[in-house]
Design a protein around this motif. Structure first.
Motif: not given
Length: 149
Positions: A48-50, A57-62, A67-71, A89-91
């Motif tokens: 997700e990118i605004d 932005f929120l990028m989640v890689d499983r 889940d590894a969430a980066h925001g 990390v986390p967001p």
């Protein structure tokens, strides 16, 4: 008491496209999901990118079922020269860092220069963070060379 100084991590890579194309890739979720915090063994489940100042932005890689969430939040979007954002990390972590991407035309391509102002509490992860950004820039280059992107 003065805040501790961040650890500066700097990586760069020349990619075979214009600064506009490299810049746009970072803000397009369909392209960014292939390199922005994506791992070879994971599955990008959220991209997700605004793409506006103040946008998130929120990028989640499983990865192995986890889940590894980066925001982060964009504070500079200056096409095609610079993107800057807070990062955590986390967001929702209170330890925000800052990442600055500069895009410079070079020899028919674009030099992507990335500086991460790493929080001193992450000092033990400095080399992992540097290698992660190097890998992302390599994947950016590969992604931008794919036919039909």
């Amino acid at each position: 008491m003065q805040a501790p100084k961040p650890i500066l991590i700097h990586v760069e890579r020349t990619v075979p496209v214009s600064p506009e194309e490299a810049f746009d890739a970072w803000l397009n979720p369909d392209i960014a999901r292939r390199f922005f915090f994506a791992t070879d063994t994971g599955e990008m489940v959220t991209a997700e990118i605004d793409p506006q100042v103040g946008g998130k932005f929120l990028m989640v890689d499983r990865r192995n079922g986890e889940d590894a969430a980066h925001g982060g939040v964009y504070d500079v979007i200056d096409r095609p020269r610079q993107i800057a954002f807070t990062f955590s990390v986390p967001p929702d972590s209170p330890e925000k860092t800052r990442v600055i991407l500069d895009f410079l035309a070079q020899n028919g391509g674009c030099l992507v220069s990335l500086t991460h102002e790493l929080h001193p509490n992450w000092a033990s992860q400095e080399e992992n963070v540097r290698n992660g950004w190097k890998t992302m820039l390599e994947k950016l280059s590969t992604t931008l060379q794919e036919p039909g992107r």
